[in-house]
Motif scaffolding. Structure first.
Motif, PDB file in Angstrom:
ATOM      1  N   SER B  88       0.817  -1.215   0.000  1.00 52.59           N
ATOM      2  CA  SER B  88       0.000   0.000   0.000  1.00 52.59           C
ATOM      3  C   SER B  88       0.849   1.261   0.000  1.00 52.59           C
ATOM      4  CB  SER B  88      -0.940   0.016   1.208  1.00 52.59           C
ATOM      5  OG  SER B  88      -0.220  -0.192   2.393  1.00 52.59           O
ATOM      6  N   LEU B  89       2.147   1.097   0.194  1.00 54.72           N
ATOM      7  CA  LEU B  89       2.995   2.277   0.327  1.00 54.72           C
ATOM      8  C   LEU B  89       3.908   2.505  -0.880  1.00 54.72           C
ATOM      9  CD1 LEU B  89       3.848   1.702   4.066  1.00 54.72           C
ATOM     10  CD2 LEU B  89       2.325   3.431   3.150  1.00 54.72           C
ATOM     11  N   LEU B  90       4.291   1.426  -1.568  1.00 55.62           N
ATOM     12  CA  LEU B  90       5.188   1.594  -2.721  1.00 55.62           C
ATOM     13  C   LEU B  90       4.406   2.110  -3.927  1.00 55.62           C
ATOM     14  CD1 LEU B  90       7.438  -1.573  -2.524  1.00 55.62           C
ATOM     15  CD2 LEU B  90       8.146   0.782  -2.214  1.00 55.62           C
ATOM     16  N   PRO B  91       5.088   2.706  -4.907  1.00 49.58           N
ATOM     17  CA  PRO B  91       4.386   3.134  -6.128  1.00 49.58           C
ATOM     18  C   PRO B  91       3.671   1.968  -6.796  1.00 49.58           C
ATOM     19  CG  PRO B  91       6.616   4.004  -6.101  1.00 49.58           C
ATOM     20  CD  PRO B  91       6.500   3.088  -4.933  1.00 49.58           C
ATOM     21  N   SER B  92       2.552   2.262  -7.401  1.00 46.37           N
ATOM     22  CA  SER B  92       1.705   1.186  -7.930  1.00 46.37           C
ATOM     23  C   SER B  92       2.389   0.407  -9.055  1.00 46.37           C
ATOM     24  CB  SER B  92       0.372   1.752  -8.426  1.00 46.37           C
ATOM     25  OG  SER B  92       0.599   2.748  -9.391  1.00 46.37           O
ATOM     26  N   ILE B  93       3.331   1.045  -9.749  1.00 45.10           N
ATOM     27  CA  ILE B  93       3.986   0.317 -10.851  1.00 45.10           C
ATOM     28  C   ILE B  93       4.717  -0.914 -10.322  1.00 45.10           C
ATOM     29  CG2 ILE B  93       6.057   1.801 -10.807  1.00 45.10           C
ATOM     30  CD1 ILE B  93       6.320   1.248 -13.817  1.00 45.10           C
ATOM     31  N   PHE B  94       5.280  -0.826  -9.124  1.00 41.40           N
ATOM     32  CA  PHE B  94       5.982  -1.986  -8.558  1.00 41.40           C
ATOM     33  C   PHE B  94       4.990  -3.120  -8.315  1.00 41.40           C
ATOM     34  CE2 PHE B  94       9.545   0.360  -8.764  1.00 41.40           C
ATOM     35  CZ  PHE B  94       9.944   1.136  -7.695  1.00 41.40           C
ATOM     36  N   THR B  95       3.854  -2.760  -7.711  1.00 41.36           N
ATOM     37  CA  THR B  95       2.828  -3.769  -7.419  1.00 41.36           C
ATOM     38  C   THR B  95       2.341  -4.403  -8.717  1.00 41.36           C
ATOM     39  OG1 THR B  95       2.151  -2.368  -5.583  1.00 41.36           O
ATOM     40  CG2 THR B  95       0.661  -4.143  -6.190  1.00 41.36           C
ATOM     41  N   ILE B  96       2.110  -3.571  -9.720  1.00 46.82           N
ATOM     42  CA  ILE B  96       1.620  -4.083 -11.003  1.00 46.82           C
ATOM     43  C   ILE B  96       2.618  -5.060 -11.606  1.00 46.82           C
ATOM     44  CG2 ILE B  96       1.154  -3.385 -13.392  1.00 46.82           C
ATOM     45  CD1 ILE B  96      -0.011  -0.749 -12.187  1.00 46.82           C
ATOM     46  N   LEU B  97       3.883  -4.679 -11.635  1.00 43.63           N
ATOM     47  CA  LEU B  97       4.896  -5.546 -12.238  1.00 43.63           C
ATOM     48  C   LEU B  97       5.043  -6.853 -11.464  1.00 43.63           C
ATOM     49  CD1 LEU B  97       7.658  -2.962 -13.174  1.00 43.63           C
ATOM     50  CD2 LEU B  97       6.137  -4.173 -14.721  1.00 43.63           C
ATOM     51  N   ILE B  98       4.992  -6.761 -10.146  1.00 46.32           N
ATOM     52  CA  ILE B  98       5.151  -7.971  -9.330  1.00 46.32           C
ATOM     53  C   ILE B  98       3.989  -8.919  -9.573  1.00 46.32           C
ATOM     54  CG2 ILE B  98       5.141  -8.820  -6.941  1.00 46.32           C
ATOM     55  CD1 ILE B  98       6.705  -6.158  -6.290  1.00 46.32           C
ATOM     56  N   ILE B  99       2.782  -8.379  -9.557  1.00 44.17           N
ATOM     57  CA  ILE B  99       1.618  -9.249  -9.725  1.00 44.17           C
ATOM     58  C   ILE B  99       1.556  -9.813 -11.134  1.00 44.17           C
ATOM     59  CG2 ILE B  99      -0.910  -9.278  -9.753  1.00 44.17           C
ATOM     60  CD1 ILE B  99      -0.737  -7.208  -7.483  1.00 44.17           C
ATOM     61  N   PHE B 100       1.868  -9.003 -12.108  1.00 40.50           N
ATOM     62  CA  PHE B 100       1.852  -9.478 -13.494  1.00 40.50           C
ATOM     63  C   PHE B 100       2.826 -10.637 -13.689  1.00 40.50           C
ATOM     64  CE2 PHE B 100      -1.016  -6.357 -14.526  1.00 40.50           C
ATOM     65  CZ  PHE B 100      -1.212  -6.175 -15.889  1.00 40.50           C
ATOM     66  N   SER B 101       3.942 -10.573 -12.976  1.00 41.60           N
ATOM     67  CA  SER B 101       4.953 -11.608 -13.178  1.00 41.60           C
ATOM     68  C   SER B 101       4.481 -12.968 -12.678  1.00 41.60           C
ATOM     69  CB  SER B 101       6.264 -11.212 -12.486  1.00 41.60           C
ATOM     70  OG  SER B 101       6.055 -11.098 -11.103  1.00 41.60           O
ATOM     71  N   TYR B 102       3.422 -12.978 -11.832  1.00 35.97           N
ATOM     72  CA  TYR B 102       2.930 -14.267 -11.331  1.00 35.97           C
ATOM     73  C   TYR B 102       1.923 -14.918 -12.265  1.00 35.97           C
ATOM     74  CZ  TYR B 102       5.091 -13.612  -6.753  1.00 35.97           C
ATOM     75  OH  TYR B 102       5.991 -13.461  -5.733  1.00 35.97           O
ATOM     76  N   PHE B 103       1.474 -14.161 -13.293  1.00 43.11           N
ATOM     77  CA  PHE B 103       0.419 -14.689 -14.166  1.00 43.11           C
ATOM     78  C   PHE B 103       0.925 -14.888 -15.577  1.00 43.11           C
ATOM     79  CE2 PHE B 103      -3.466 -14.583 -11.744  1.00 43.11           C
ATOM     80  CZ  PHE B 103      -3.149 -13.751 -10.679  1.00 43.11           C
ATOM     81  N   LYS B 104       0.565 -16.022 -16.147  1.00 45.23           N
ATOM     82  CA  LYS B 104       0.848 -16.203 -17.567  1.00 45.23           C
ATOM     83  C   LYS B 104      -0.150 -15.373 -18.366  1.00 45.23           C
ATOM     84  CE  LYS B 104       2.126 -19.906 -20.710  1.00 45.23           C
ATOM     85  NZ  LYS B 104       3.408 -19.322 -21.073  1.00 45.23           N
ATOM     86  N   THR B 105      -1.430 -15.497 -17.982  1.00 43.52           N
ATOM     87  CA  THR B 105      -2.467 -14.684 -18.621  1.00 43.52           C
ATOM     88  C   THR B 105      -3.217 -13.932 -17.525  1.00 43.52           C
ATOM     89  OG1 THR B 105      -2.791 -16.601 -20.057  1.00 43.52           O
ATOM     90  CG2 THR B 105      -4.299 -14.722 -20.349  1.00 43.52           C
ATOM     91  N   PHE B 106      -2.974 -12.672 -17.442  1.00 44.03           N
ATOM     92  CA  PHE B 106      -3.578 -11.885 -16.375  1.00 44.03           C
ATOM     93  C   PHE B 106      -5.070 -11.672 -16.663  1.00 44.03           C
ATOM     94  CE2 PHE B 106      -3.249  -9.324 -12.712  1.00 44.03           C
ATOM     95  CZ  PHE B 106      -4.155  -8.290 -12.869  1.00 44.03           C
ATOM     96  N   PRO B 107      -5.922 -11.846 -15.674  1.00 44.95           N
ATOM     97  CA  PRO B 107      -7.368 -11.670 -15.891  1.00 44.95           C
ATOM     98  C   PRO B 107      -7.769 -10.200 -15.898  1.00 44.95           C
ATOM     99  CG  PRO B 107      -6.936 -12.299 -13.611  1.00 44.95           C
ATOM    100  CD  PRO B 107      -5.604 -12.256 -14.283  1.00 44.95           C
ATOM    101  N   PHE B 108      -7.680  -9.585 -17.074  1.00 48.88           N
ATOM    102  CA  PHE B 108      -8.016  -8.167 -17.153  1.00 48.88           C
ATOM    103  C   PHE B 108      -9.506  -7.950 -16.908  1.00 48.88           C
ATOM    104  CE2 PHE B 108      -4.105  -6.287 -18.318  1.00 48.88           C
ATOM    105  CZ  PHE B 108      -3.405  -7.258 -19.007  1.00 48.88           C
ATOM    106  N   GLY B 109      -9.825  -6.750 -16.548  1.00 43.61           N
ATOM    107  CA  GLY B 109     -11.219  -6.427 -16.256  1.00 43.61           C
ATOM    108  C   GLY B 109     -11.374  -6.200 -14.765  1.00 43.61           C
ATOM    109  N   HIS B 110     -12.603  -6.237 -14.305  1.00 44.64           N
ATOM    110  CA  HIS B 110     -12.861  -6.006 -12.880  1.00 44.64           C
ATOM    111  C   HIS B 110     -12.083  -7.006 -12.027  1.00 44.64           C
ATOM    112  CE1 HIS B 110     -15.671  -2.794 -13.159  1.00 44.64           C
ATOM    113  NE2 HIS B 110     -16.581  -3.466 -13.826  1.00 44.64           N
TER     114      HIS B 110
END
Lengths: 160, 485, 352
Positions: B88-110
């Motif tokens: 909740s404290l780091l810039p959102s780009i870090f969170t996005i990159l970290i989470i994306f790296s765990y998914f082969k196909t990220f479930p876009f949308g809500h």
């Protein structure tokens, strides 16, 4: 507090003449502070030249000479700022009669400095100023026509 | 002298302060109500879905985990709790990159948005609820033990109702965070992700309608206000903190493992990126001079922000002391960094000194974060302190003495935690600082500059160094807090 | 005693603030330095700003100070309010869309006589800026660097992309990281690229198909490029000069910008002189300096954008850049840009 300011004339009226002198000296300090602010701080003029001239004075104690040459002259702008601040603090304090006793100690210290670095013509004037400030400190000149009366009524003590 | 200040005047001043960004923008711009209402409804619907779902999932998870976590005591516990706040404290780009790296196909949308938001806020909600729960347990556990109430009944029928105010506060803060996010819905949302913050952004950058953007921001505030008011109808007082009762602690349990997995998922991903970056980057490419300047400025910013925070806290405590009606102030949470930042940019001169820039940015930080921090950490204490303040007032104790001798010792740990968080935000914030047109380099802006010019690896390395510095500060101030996380 | 200490602290704090304010006023009234609005990446220590400033000050003895511009829209909005009291002299880093959308509220000085780089030099770069002459709005700005927008992939990947329709190949599904045109300049370039190379209905259909096909539409170039570098996406919308950065800074030649049969759109960065400039003559000297060989070299090496004069690239890594087929530089009106942004917003909202 405002009520106490005027009430003090009734209860501590014997200090009124000293208070008037206090206000006048406060006005003098404020004027000096403003002049020094414009001349030394705003226009950035070099105060160290004045101090260097004063170093040759024979009135100056040896330890003070060392202090000025080693600490003050290299950082003259900081000391100029502090000096203006102290003048302003003393002037305002005398004018409104707030924390006059501690302020007069600072005023005393300032006058001693001026005697040390000033010319011999100014020496008499600053001695008079020292006498005035000792008087303010002794009698607690802020208690009449000053905010010190308000705090003196509540807290008593040596500082009011 | 403080005793003589009119409480109502102070309330008015505070109201002006919290609404000042909107007032400034409305002063400069004419309101144009010509924005498509169906766009707004869709954006608000999306924002609501995303934020309600995120807040609901985070709170549900926290509610289930917290009782178990409170029975665990091991040497990793405090560090894990602190680390769980990182997303909740780091810039959102870090969170996005970290989470994306765990998914082969990220479930876009809500789904994708809710996933990223949940990852971001779950740690915060658990830690906040844990603290509130600990305070209750310490106060009531002895009494409940006497009545031999079962663990589950104890939690469901006694503690949870008492935690209702905390749950509402945490819920609102998470909702606010989701409402004010632009990057996550835009990136992870697919087409349906557009939210109110994007609408504000479009009003500003595409239509050039600042006043409309401000109006949308006000509507956002009032809708949040309404929701908060509705949820706040049945306030239940929460006890003040008391010393811990000794429990039969375990080293580990199921709740701890789940929470550890959550924290590790983020931390491992983050550290993996940091370690990779250390290997990729030539140490000569690290701009130490600029970085140390940015760190110094951020440190000064934190001091200024904390001073303003304390001043505002004192003002609100004074209002409580004099029993002036000021509860409505608590709802003027301004989520939009762009609106707040730009209003400060308009208000303050452009080229200015370090001190003026620090004042500008610290005002902005407090405009955005003060109420959230106050509601999370300080306000819960008031229900018990209020009676003590009433007694002080009745006995003629002036406010400054009551503040110094009665209120501050009890609020000390809450204030310190709020200050620690504000300290961290001073180092990580960049959206507000950029929108405010600050000419002073802060560490958050420095990181953002690196990231926006191919230098993502340097961004990760510096974020790690900043976190180490902040962690060191937390450890130094830890002795102010009587109990650990 | 405590009250006295508080009193002294108050006095010195006020004095300190006055001192700082006085510094402020002095800086603001400082007529001898040129004040330049530029982006954070431009003025940071790895950007061209510090080196340009040092060299210019050494050559001319004139002082330069930078004012960070968080966003051209925000900055120009404030300048329009400040009018004659605006602080800055020059604005750097405006691309053609910023000029179309944000500059009309501000008054600019005519500096066309300062444009020292001739049309023939543009042509040698492959850049056709003829349309600038037809636009009154652009006459007040001088270009100082440019780059073409394309897609960048890793050289060892075997995707074959030669035209825009190739982006919809099945093997590229969820592999391409785009930027959202509403929030990113390269994204907007791409949107208008599609619009200019196809008729409206075809373009809308293409965008709808792409909407379902792309990996993501990031809010900024940095996020999209981050996804690409992190191998979340295999292809990214970026600049043709991006591989040069990796070659020079990271010694990595595994990146490649792609050629498109339609031709690549160009992004040109301009500088303008505000009518409210305080130090106009000195500012004009700086504008000339930026166009000089020294200035162009610094910008090329630090900004990773191409100089207006192709000769500057000789003997540098930029010389290894292949010659791409470029679209003619086109001036879009604000209405046209907003129209396509609305079309894009509708496509995104109706997605799924």
């Amino acid at each position: 507090m405002l009520q106490a300011y005027f009430e003090s004339i009734k209860y501590v009226g014997h200090l009124l003449p000293i208070s008037l002198l206090r206000i006048f000296v406060g006005y003098f300090y404020l004027q000096q502070a403003l002049a020094d602010w414009k001349m030394r701080i705003l226009s950035n003029s070099n105060v160290s030249d004045l101090i260097i001239d004063a170093l040759s004075s024979d009135k100056m104690p040896y330890w003070y000479r060392i202090f000025l040459s080693e600490h003050v002259i290299p950082h003259w702008n900081v000391y100029a700022f502090i000096l203006v601040g102290l003048q302003l603090a003393v002037g305002l304090s005398y004018l409104i009669g707030y924390v006059v006793r501690p302020a007069s100690i600072i005023g005393l210290f300032l006058c001693l400095n001026y005697i040390a670095i000033g010319s011999s013509q100014q020496e008499l004037f600053f001695r008079m100023m020292i006498a005035c400030q000792v008087t303010f400190m002794w009698v607690g000149a802020g208690r009449c026509l000053g905010l010190d009366y308000f705090f003196y009524k509540r807290y008593r003590g040596i500082w009011w | 002298m403080m005793g003589k200040i009119n409480g109502k005047l102070l309330t008015s001043l505070l109201l002006i302060f919290f609404l000042s960004p909107v007032v400034i923008i409305l002063y400069y711009f004419k309101i144009n109500l010509d924005f498509p209402i169906d766009d707004f409804i869709l954006a608000f619907k999306n924002s609501l879905i995303q934020s309600l779902a995120t807040a609901g999932i985070c709170l549900l998870g926290s509610v289930l985990l917290v009782p178990g976590l409170s029975r665990v005591k091991n040497k990793w516990f405090a560090s894990m709790m602190a680390a769980s706040l990182l997303p909740s404290l780091l810039p959102s780009i870090f969170t996005i990159l970290i989470i994306f790296s765990y998914f082969k196909t990220f479930p876009f949308g809500h789904t994708g948005i809710i996933l990223i938001f949940t990852m971001t806020y779950f740690g915060f909600s658990t830690v906040a609820l844990y603290r509130a729960y600990q305070a209750l347990v310490n106060r009531y556990a002895g009494v409940i033990d006497i009545y031999n109430v079962s663990w589950w009944d104890r939690y469901l029928k006694i503690y949870l109702p008492l935690l209702k105010q905390d749950l509402v506060n945490i819920f609102l803060i998470i909702m606010l965070g989701c409402f004010s996010s632009l990057s996550v819905p835009l990136l992870a949302g697919g087409g349906r992700g557009a939210n109110v913050e994007l609408l504000i952004y479009e009003s500003i950058y595409i239509n050039g309608q600042w006043a409309t953007a401000s109006l949308v921001a006000i509507i956002q505030i009032f809708l949040m206000l309404g929701l908060g008011f509705y949820l706040n109808q049945n306030r239940i007082s929460v006890s003040a903190r008391t010393p811990s009762i000794i429990y039969d602690f375990k080293k580990m349990n199921f709740s701890f493992i789940i929470f550890f997995i959550y924290t590790a998922t983020y931390i491992v991903g983050y550290f993996f990126q940091v370690v990779q970056s250390f290997f990729k980057v030539d140490l000569k490419q690290l701009y130490w001079a600029e970085f140390s300047q940015a760190l110094t400025h951020s440190f000064l910013l934190s001091l200024f922000s904390i001073s303003i925070f304390l001043a505002l806290s004192t003002a609100i405590i004074y209002l409580h002391y004099t029993r002036t009606r000021s509860q409505f102030l608590m709802y003027f949470l301004l989520p939009s960094s762009t609106v707040v930042g730009f209003s400060l940019y308009l208000f303050f001169p452009e080229k200015s000194s370090l001190v003026r820039e620090l004042i500008k940015v610290s005002l902005g930080l407090n405009l955005i974060y003060f109420l959230a921090l106050y509601k999370s950490y300080i306000q819960p204490q008031f229900s018990s302190i209020q009676s003590q303040m009433d007694v002080c007032r009745i006995y003629g104790l002036n406010f400054s003495t009551a503040l110094r001798q009665v209120i501050s010792p009890q609020l000390k740990s809450s204030l310190v935690i709020s200050m620690q968080i504000l300290f961290l935000f001073s180092f990580c914030e960049f959206a507000l600082i950029k929108a405010a047109g600050s000419q002073i380099l802060f560490s958050g802006v420095f990181m953002e500059r690196l990231i926006s010019t191919y230098r993502l690896e340097q961004g990760f390395i510096y974020s790690f160094i900043i976190l180490c510095a902040v962690f060191l500060f937390f450890r130094i101030t830890r002795f102010f807090i009587h109990e650990s996380y | 005693m405590r009250q006295f200490i508080l009193y002294m602290t108050g006095i010195f704090s006020i004095l300190f603030l006055l001192y700082v304010y006085r510094e402020d006023s002095q800086q603001l009234n400082d007529q001898s330095s040129i004040k330049i609005y530029a982006s954070g990446s431009f003025i940071s220590s790895w950007g061209p700003g510090p080196e340009l400033k040092t060299l210019f000050e050494k050559q001319t003895g004139l002082k330069v100070s930078f004012i960070e511009m968080s966003d051209p829209g925000i900055t120009l909005q404030k300048v329009s309010f400040s009018a004659e009291d605006a602080t800055g002299d020059i604005v750097l880093g405006l691309d053609q869309f910023d000029i179309a959308r944000f500059t009309e509220k501000v008054r600019w000085k005519d500096i066309s006589h300062l444009n020292t780089i001739s049309q023939s030099i543009f042509i040698s770069s492959g850049l056709n800026l003829n349309e600038l002459k037809n636009s009154d709005q652009f006459m007040k700005f001088i270009p100082y660097d440019w780059s073409a927008i394309s897609f960048v992939k890793r050289s060892d990947s075997n995707y074959q992309i030669n035209s825009l329709p190739d982006l919809l190949q099945p093997n590229l599904k969820s592999k391409i990281a785009f930027e959202d045109p509403r929030t990113s300049s390269p994204g907007l370039q791409f949107l208008l690229w599609v619009a200019s190379t196809q008729n409206e209905d075809q373009a809308i259909q293409f965008l709808k198909d792409l909407n379902a096909h792309a990996h993501s539409f990031s809010p900024s170039w940095s996020t999209a490029y981050g996804l690409f570098k992190n191998k979340n996406a295999d292809v990214v919308l970026s600049y043709i000069t991006s591989p040069i950065y990796h070659l020079v800074e990271e010694n990595d030649s595994n990146y490649q910008a792609l050629e498109f049969s339609e031709g690549l759109p160009v992004q040109v960065e301009f500088m303008g002189l505000l009518a409210s400039c305080k130090n106009c003559e000195a500012a004009q000297k700086f504008i000339s300096f930026v166009q000089s060989k020294d200035g162009q070299r610094i910008i090329m090496n630090k900004n990773y954008m191409l100089p207006m004069d192709k000769q500057i690239t000789e003997g540098t890594a930029f010389d290894t850049l292949r010659v791409f087929k470029l679209l003619d530089f086109k001036v879009y009106s604000k209405e046209e840009i907003n129209k396509w942004l609305r079309i894009w917003s509708d496509i995104r909202k109706n997605d799924g």
